[in-house]
Structures are given as C-alpha cells and as structure tokens.
Design a protein around this motif. Sequence first.
Motif, PDB file in Angstrom:
ATOM      1  N   VAL A   1      38.640  35.480  32.768  1.00  0.00           N
ATOM      2  CA  VAL A   1      38.922  35.338  34.207  1.00  0.00           C
ATOM      3  C   VAL A   1      40.265  34.615  34.355  1.00  0.00           C
ATOM      4  O   VAL A   1      40.415  33.457  33.946  1.00  0.00           O
ATOM      5  CB  VAL A   1      37.806  34.548  34.920  1.00  0.00           C
ATOM      6  N   ASN A   2      41.242  35.307  34.904  1.00  0.00           N
ATOM      7  CA  ASN A   2      42.562  34.704  35.081  1.00  0.00           C
ATOM      8  C   ASN A   2      42.547  33.709  36.238  1.00  0.00           C
ATOM      9  O   ASN A   2      41.956  33.953  37.294  1.00  0.00           O
ATOM     10  CB  ASN A   2      43.606  35.792  35.342  1.00  0.00           C
ATOM     11  N   ILE A   3      43.210  32.567  36.008  1.00  0.00           N
ATOM     12  CA  ILE A   3      43.392  31.575  37.070  1.00  0.00           C
ATOM     13  C   ILE A   3      44.870  31.204  37.084  1.00  0.00           C
ATOM     14  O   ILE A   3      45.620  31.524  36.156  1.00  0.00           O
ATOM     15  CB  ILE A   3      42.523  30.321  36.852  1.00  0.00           C
TER      16      ILE A   3
ATOM     17  N   ASP B   1      49.106  36.601  33.459  1.00  0.00           N
ATOM     18  CA  ASP B   1      47.697  37.028  33.389  1.00  0.00           C
ATOM     19  C   ASP B   1      47.324  37.223  31.916  1.00  0.00           C
ATOM     20  O   ASP B   1      47.494  38.287  31.323  1.00  0.00           O
ATOM     21  CB  ASP B   1      47.498  38.330  34.176  1.00  0.00           C
ATOM     22  N   GLU B   2      46.796  36.127  31.323  1.00  0.00           N
ATOM     23  CA  GLU B   2      46.440  36.155  29.903  1.00  0.00           C
ATOM     24  C   GLU B   2      45.326  37.169  29.608  1.00  0.00           C
ATOM     25  O   GLU B   2      45.169  37.616  28.459  1.00  0.00           O
ATOM     26  CB  GLU B   2      45.990  34.770  29.425  1.00  0.00           C
ATOM     27  N   CYS B   3      44.563  37.498  30.632  1.00  0.00           N
ATOM     28  CA  CYS B   3      43.418  38.384  30.432  1.00  0.00           C
ATOM     29  C   CYS B   3      43.834  39.833  30.197  1.00  0.00           C
ATOM     30  O   CYS B   3      43.042  40.642  29.689  1.00  0.00           O
ATOM     31  CB  CYS B   3      42.466  38.318  31.628  1.00  0.00           C
ATOM     32  N   ILE B   4      45.089  40.172  30.552  1.00  0.00           N
ATOM     33  CA  ILE B   4      45.560  41.545  30.354  1.00  0.00           C
ATOM     34  C   ILE B   4      45.907  41.786  28.893  1.00  0.00           C
ATOM     35  O   ILE B   4      45.694  42.871  28.358  1.00  0.00           O
ATOM     36  CB  ILE B   4      46.778  41.825  31.272  1.00  0.00           C
ATOM     37  N   VAL B   5      46.402  40.755  28.259  1.00  0.00           N
ATOM     38  CA  VAL B   5      46.824  40.869  26.855  1.00  0.00           C
ATOM     39  C   VAL B   5      45.806  40.145  25.991  1.00  0.00           C
ATOM     40  O   VAL B   5      45.623  38.934  26.120  1.00  0.00           O
ATOM     41  CB  VAL B   5      48.230  40.271  26.649  1.00  0.00           C
TER      42      VAL B   5
END
Length: 299
Positions: free
Chosen positions: A65-67, A50-54
């Motif tokens: 938006v994670n995909i 989940d790149e959006c967390i970091v």
Amino acid sequence: VTCLDVNECLDSSLHNCSQICQNSNGSYSCECTNGFMLSPKDNVTCDDIDECIVSDMNNCSQLCVNINGGYQCSCIEGYVLDLDNVTCEDVNECERTELNNCTQKCFNTNGSYSCDCRTGFQLGKDGYTCLDVDECSNPALHNCTQKCMNVDGRYFCECDPGFKLGSDNRTCQDFDECQNISFHNCSQKCVNHDGLFSCECFGGYQLDSDGSNCLDVNECEDSTLHNCSQVCRNKDGSFFCDCFPGYSLSTDGVTCLDVNECLDSSLHNCSQICQNSNGSYSCECTNGFMLSPKDNVTC
C-alpha cells in the motif's frame, strides 16, 4: 573587491525547493527526502515515489500500500502481518471460535479454513452447518432387518411385536412367547409361530371366542362325538358311558349288556321261577300255583 557566495538555502525567499535545498557556489540545487524524487519538470518539486509499482523497491510478501513518501505492507484475508511488517502469516481460524462459524469440525488451510461434520451428519449448503443424516430413509445406510429408528447423528434398530433384537443389534429373531407364561394368556396349550403365537386346547375342549380360554366340549350333545350305546355322561374335558337299569357296561366302556337277574337271587325276589328279559325279569309259578296280583313275585 571580493565577491562572497550567497547561501540561498538560508532564506526560503531565495529558493523554491519543496523539500531540501543544497547550496553551491553561486547557486543551489534541490533534493528530496527518502520516498520522493525530484520532478524533472521543474527540478524543485518532490514527487512521491510509488514503491508498490516496482517490486524491488518493496519487500511485502503479499500486498503493498503506497503512502506519501513510503509504503506499508498488508495481507489478504486469512493472513496477518508478522512483526517484521512485511511477511504475512496464515491465521488459524480454527483456534478461535469467533473467526470461524463451523458447527462441528474446523480444518485450517492456508489463508482460510473448511468445515466438516462428525459421523451421522452431513455439511449443509452453507458450508458451515452440520445436518443430521437420516440413515433410515436409505437402506444402503443402515442394516436393520425390520425397523430403523433415526436419532440425531445416528440410528438404532428395533423389531416388530413378537421378535427380539439379536446380539448384533440389527437382526430380529423370533421371540418364543410360549416359553414364559407372562408373555401369553393361553389357558392350556401355547403354539409359537414366527413373530406371534396362538392358543390351542387339549382333547375334549374347544377354544373360546377370546382366543385364549378353553371351554369344555359336551360330547353327549352330539352323537358324532361319542359312541355310547345307551347313556352318555359328560365330564370336564371328556365323557363316559352308562347304562339303563338292568344293563351293565361292557369292558369296552361303551356297550351295554343285559344283566341276567335270575342268576343272582339277590337281584330278584321271585318266590318260584325267575324269567330273564332284556333289561329286566319277570316271575312265574310252577304248576298248581298262580302269581299273586298283589306283588307279581309271590306264588
């Protein structure tokens, strides 16, 4: 006897890597494609990262938006994703009527817009609709001296009857109706007043009940209105004095003086003696004569 390495990666039944199988001498290891990481639980399964967390794993300027296996950038309302797919640019809602619902003026702001109104209007509670301001309901909003007439978005001044609007279009000035006969109906004299007029009459006339026409006053019908000693003759707007027969009007025009007919033979026909009396005369005779009963003038 020589032993050869078995490449387990060539046969899916020989390995259980969920994504990439990497062969090694006498064994193999599992790896993952970009956006995934090897699960520490079994070292074979690839879990989505989940790149959006970091934050340092994505470069989205607003929303991430994670995909599965990656991420996408998105924007909050009022912004649109730029061609680089990471930067959010402000949407100018005022350039397109379908993006704003302002009824008059639209002002763009970062990520949004606001509405405003032209002079004479005010913004309604919905923040979009412009409502007319009734300047006439508040003396502080207009400067009319008499009447204020509200119209959509503005107002104008008017005056009461008998006044006219000044050059400043707000002050009401008296209109002198007496200067132009088309603005009054007085038959003789017009007297201007502030905002109106009244009719008056010359001497010898009185104002009719209609307030405009002048009627002749018959001074001869009221002894307090004339000073004739004998006869009063009315005429339009005035009167003159006259006298009974045997009298003549004095130079004062009112007093009647006796006419001495005996001084002028043309005024009597006595054959001998003329005896004057007030307003008349009588005939008499000398001794030895008598006045004829036939005509009372012949001796």
